[in-house]
Design an enzyme around this catalytic site. Structure first.
Site, short mmCIF file in Angstrom:
data_model
loop_
_atom_site.label_atom_id
_atom_site.label_comp_id
_atom_site.label_asym_id
_atom_site.label_seq_id
_atom_site.Cartn_x
_atom_site.Cartn_y
_atom_site.Cartn_z
N ARG A 119 0.86 -1.18 0.00
CA ARG A 119 0.00 0.00 0.00
C ARG A 119 0.90 1.23 0.00
O ARG A 119 2.12 1.11 0.11
CB ARG A 119 -0.95 -0.02 1.20
CG ARG A 119 -0.25 0.10 2.53
CD ARG A 119 -1.29 0.05 3.66
NE ARG A 119 -0.68 0.37 4.93
CZ ARG A 119 -1.29 0.24 6.10
NH1 ARG A 119 -2.53 -0.21 6.17
NH2 ARG A 119 -0.68 0.56 7.22
N ASN A 157 -5.49 7.78 4.43
CA ASN A 157 -5.22 7.00 5.64
C ASN A 157 -3.78 7.23 6.06
O ASN A 157 -2.85 6.97 5.29
CB ASN A 157 -5.42 5.49 5.38
CG ASN A 157 -5.38 4.69 6.66
OD1 ASN A 157 -6.24 4.84 7.52
ND2 ASN A 157 -4.35 3.87 6.82
N GLU A 158 -3.63 7.79 7.24
CA GLU A 158 -2.29 7.96 7.82
C GLU A 158 -1.29 8.54 6.83
O GLU A 158 -0.34 7.88 6.41
CB GLU A 158 -1.77 6.61 8.35
CG GLU A 158 -2.62 6.07 9.48
CD GLU A 158 -2.09 4.75 10.02
OE1 GLU A 158 -1.31 4.08 9.32
OE2 GLU A 158 -2.48 4.39 11.13
N GLU A 312 -8.54 4.34 15.43
CA GLU A 312 -8.09 2.94 15.47
C GLU A 312 -7.39 2.65 16.79
O GLU A 312 -6.50 3.40 17.20
CB GLU A 312 -7.07 2.66 14.35
CG GLU A 312 -7.60 2.76 12.95
CD GLU A 312 -6.50 2.46 11.92
OE1 GLU A 312 -5.51 1.78 12.24
OE2 GLU A 312 -6.64 2.93 10.78
N GLU A 362 -2.32 -8.19 6.47
CA GLU A 362 -2.38 -8.14 7.94
C GLU A 362 -3.34 -9.19 8.49
O GLU A 362 -4.12 -8.90 9.40
CB GLU A 362 -2.79 -6.73 8.38
CG GLU A 362 -1.78 -5.68 7.97
CD GLU A 362 -2.17 -4.27 8.39
OE1 GLU A 362 -1.28 -3.53 8.80
OE2 GLU A 362 -3.37 -3.93 8.30
N PHE A 364 -3.33 -11.71 10.46
CA PHE A 364 -3.40 -12.15 11.86
C PHE A 364 -3.56 -10.98 12.84
O PHE A 364 -3.40 -11.14 14.04
CB PHE A 364 -2.20 -13.02 12.22
CG PHE A 364 -2.31 -14.40 11.61
CD1 PHE A 364 -3.25 -15.30 12.09
CD2 PHE A 364 -1.53 -14.78 10.54
CE1 PHE A 364 -3.40 -16.57 11.53
CE2 PHE A 364 -1.66 -16.04 9.97
CZ PHE A 364 -2.60 -16.94 10.46
N HIS A 365 -3.88 -9.80 12.29
CA HIS A 365 -4.17 -8.65 13.15
C HIS A 365 -5.49 -8.91 13.86
O HIS A 365 -6.41 -9.47 13.29
CB HIS A 365 -4.27 -7.39 12.29
CG HIS A 365 -4.21 -6.11 13.07
ND1 HIS A 365 -5.17 -5.72 13.96
CD2 HIS A 365 -3.27 -5.13 13.10
CE1 HIS A 365 -4.84 -4.55 14.49
NE2 HIS A 365 -3.68 -4.17 13.98
C1 GLA Z 1 -2.68 1.37 10.78
C2 GLA Z 1 -3.55 1.41 9.54
C3 GLA Z 1 -4.44 0.23 9.40
C4 GLA Z 1 -3.73 -1.03 9.83
C5 GLA Z 1 -3.26 -0.87 11.24
C6 GLA Z 1 -2.61 -2.13 11.78
O1 GLA Z 1 -3.07 2.12 11.81
O2 GLA Z 1 -4.31 2.58 9.41
O3 GLA Z 1 -4.83 0.15 8.06
O4 GLA Z 1 -2.66 -1.27 9.00
O5 GLA Z 1 -2.32 0.16 11.29
O6 GLA Z 1 -2.26 -1.99 13.13
#
Ligand code: GLA
Length: 682
Positions: A119, A157-158, A312, A362, A364-365
């Site tokens: 990403r 996002n971030e 989050e 991700e 196994f998150h």
């Molecule tokens: C970030 C992202 C999410 C995900 C989480 C995993 O905060 O915004 O998409 O990748 O981390 O902890």
């Protein structure tokens, strides 16, 4: 900007505390969606963040849109009373984009072009990326402007992508030309005479890519400023479209706190209606609790003291392989941490993510609905938390006046200070920004003293006590405003090394920490960094390490001197900690890195002198107590992070149980009480 207009936009949001998470229905067959909404209702979920990484599903080919699935998701969520925080998917361009616009792919400092497959594979400087991001933003805004489920825009996002390469070089040159006007000024400011770096044409300047040995510090710092400005520009692109198409819908973007530093949080916050943060515990033990407090204090401060959104957090395992493994949260921790965030101004709690995916990067998150399904400890705790947030709904009301937490202490936070501290070849590698700021915040937390962070270019005068744990580069204007703060009656604490250069990393002549010298009433003649395992004793019994200095008084008094075992450069008794009355205020200096207990002792002394009180006399040492406002009411959050029952004296109504409190109240280990106090803030 969080102003009155923002308040009106956000009004559609209030009523209860937001509860939910990132929802990725496009990863599942539609029959699962129906189970999702059933479980959401069971868990008290009322908010879903949708579409964060959906670009390739929404625009499968350039200019070709497929909104059908999202229409059905939006309708289904609305029918089930779930509000949608709709994301613009611009953090992850689709594969067709990379092939059509290879120049828009990110390039590392070593010149390696990165391909899609993960990403954030875009260069924020690339015109093709910016145009594609604007197009998908407009298409989404126009499609869903009138949809009743739409509660808020979640831009990108971030933000945090940094890229080098030809596209960046060109944009960087433009940024420099605007900042410096001509090459002579740039050459002088960067002192390019050092190591034969003089630039004769703009085309000779590149983003500071991999080079033979140490790069020019001023060049690197300017590149970080430029990269952050680029990201602000990306945000501006989208906010302008969203305001035009949906002027009544609030806009947010999620800040990754506190570890991402490629953007300017203060600049971002001025552009959106509400700050959102993503926050993952950096430690399993008690340091995790201080981390929650820290993240929340940053978020609230960025949001100008207003309620903010926890976009989050994790129910348990977090996808971070830095340490080679993921750690489970113990039962009850998610709840306690959530109450901490609420105490410090959150308007609810969202999670990454609603449902754990079966496969994907991700996989196994953790999630609210784990792989093992709803018949699990995790979903049980999620459901209990949802019910509890329902009982705390009155907290959703924004304060009728003033900030959501009213703190008298602030720690200086500045992206520029962080970037400056990352400069290679400083006298010691123990001069990191985040570490210094965290240590100051943790010391206050242990003392039970709650704090904000403050922009050094903002309003210092709101505070009684301002701490500067790390700020190497200080401009004359900033030095003047710190000084004015002290003269007007403020208490300022400056840590070693701060203010040793100007804003271009040019060392201030005549003595280190020169930007603060008149304010502090001293002259620092020499920096004397210490080995990692070396300690020094001060004559007040304090222990210190990492750094020491040869300091001469010029108006200040010595509070603690170096002991006789200090470095041979530093005579016994020479000033280590000082205090200087200046105008109506006092400026304090810490010329060495105090051990935790000594730092706490000195900060306690200073905050007492500054007249700063705790929210409650029992606060500190693992009993976290924070006062929060909602409407015209005050709430006292009491969180017991220790392993024993504690019994502070409390008065008011226990919001979770309805019982009246007036006297010592048992708060079990790991438990929390939220007290509606019998006072109003009118
Ligand atoms: C970030 C992202 C999410 C995900 C989480 C995993 O905060 O915004 O998409 O990748 O981390 O902890």
């Amino acid at each position: 900007m969080p102003d009155e207009l923002s308040g009106r936009r956000l009004a559609r949001w209030t009523g209860r505390l937001a509860y939910g998470g990132d929802y990725n229905p496009e990863q599942w067959p539609e029959e699962v969606w129906h189970e999702d909404v059933r479980l959401m209702r069971a868990a008290g979920v009322d908010t879903a963040t949708v579409g964060v990484f959906s670009w390739s599903m929404l625009e499968p080919a350039e200019g070709v849109h497929d909104f059908g699935w999202l229409d059905r998701v939006m309708d289904l969520l609305h029918q089930n009373d779930v509000k949608v925080v709709l994301a613009t998917p611009t953090a992850s361009p689709p594969p067709w984009f990379s092939l059509a616009h290879p120049e828009a792919l990110p390039v590392t400092a070593a010149g390696v072009r990165l391909m899609h497959g993960s990403r954030d594979t875009y260069n924020p400087a690339a015109p093709a990326y910016r145009a594609a991001a604007r197009r998908i933003t407009r298409a989404l805004a126009e499609r869903y402007a009138a949809h009743p489920a739409l509660a808020m825009w979640h831009v990108h996002n971030e933000y945090g992508t940094v890229s080098y390469g030809p596209v960046t070089d060109e944009a960087f040159r433009g940024w420099l030309a605007e900042r410096y006007g001509d090459l002579d000024t740039l050459n002088r400011t960067w002192n390019t005479a050092f190591w034969s770096q003089r630039y004769g044409r703009w085309e000779e300047i590149f983003a500071p890519q991999a080079t033979q040995y140490l790069p020019n510090p001023a060049h690197v710092l300017d590149f970080k400023r430029f990269s952050a400005d680029l990201l602000t520009g990306c945000l501006d692109d989208q906010v302008a479209i969203l305001r035009e198409v949906t002027p009544d819908v609030p806009v947010t973007t999620n800040f990754m706190l506190p570890t991402w530093n490629h953007y300017d949080q203060w600049a971002f916050a001025r552009r959106i209606d509400q700050v959102s943060i993503d926050h993952y515990l950096d430690n399993r033990g008690p340091a995790g609790e201080t981390h929650v407090a820290f993240g929340a204090d940053l978020a609230r401060s960025f949001n100008a003291g207003r309620p903010w959104l926890l976009m989050e957090q994790a129910t348990t395992l977090v996808y971070d392989y830095a340490g080679g493994r993921m750690y489970a949260k113990e039962p009850g921790r998610m709840r306690r941490n959530t109450l901490q965030y609420l105490a410090r101004g959150a308007t609810g709690s969202l999670f990454f993510q609603w449902r754990s995916p079966r496969v994907g990067a991700e996989f196994f998150h953790s999630a609210m609905v784990p792989h093992a399904g709803p018949d699990t400890r995790i979903f049980q705790e999620v459901t209990e938390l949802g019910a509890e947030l329902g009982r705390l709904a009155e907290l959703a009301e924004p304060p009728s006046r003033g900030p959501v937490n009213d703190h008298r202490v602030a720690i200086v936070w500045q992206p520029d200070a962080w970037w400056a501290a990352e400069t290679r070849a400083l006298p010691s590698s123990d001069t990191g920004f985040l570490d210094a700021v965290r240590r100051a915040h943790t010391a206050l937390w242990n003392l039970g003293v709650n704090a904000d962070v403050v922009d050094p270019d903002g309003d210092l005068a709101r505070y009684d006590l301002v701490l500067v744990p790390s700020m190497l580069a200080v401009s004359d204007e900033q030095a003047g405003s710190f000084d004015a703060f002290v003269r007007a009656g403020g208490h300022l604490v400056v840590w070693h090394f701060a203010g040793s250069t100007d804003e271009h990393l040019r060392v201030r002549p005549g003595g280190y920490s020169g930007a603060f010298a008149p304010t502090l009433g001293l002259r620092v003649e020499e920096h004397v960094p210490l080995a990692a395992d070396e300690a020094v004793a001060l004559d007040d019994g304090s222990t210190a390490g990492a750094w020491s200095e040869l300091v001469h008084l010029a108006g200040a008094e010595t509070v603690a001197g170096y002991g006789s075992d200090a470095h041979p450069v530093i005579p016994a008794g020479s000033p280590a900690i000082t205090r200087h009355r200046r105008g109506a205020g006092v400026a304090h200096y810490l010329s060495t890195r105090l051990a935790d207990d000594a730092l706490e002792r000195h900060l306690d002394r200073i905050r007492t002198e500054a007249g700063v009180t705790r929210a409650h006399e029992a606060a500190g040492g693992g009993l976290e107590i924070v006062r929060r406002r909602a409407g015209d009411r005050d709430y006292l959050f009491v969180l017991n992070h220790t392993s024993e029952t504690l019994s502070p004296v409390l008065a008011g109504t226990d919001v979770l149980t309805g019982r009246e409190l007036d006297g010592p109240v048992d708060v079990a280990a790991g438990d929390a009480v939220v007290v509606r106090e019998n006072t109003t803030t009118n």
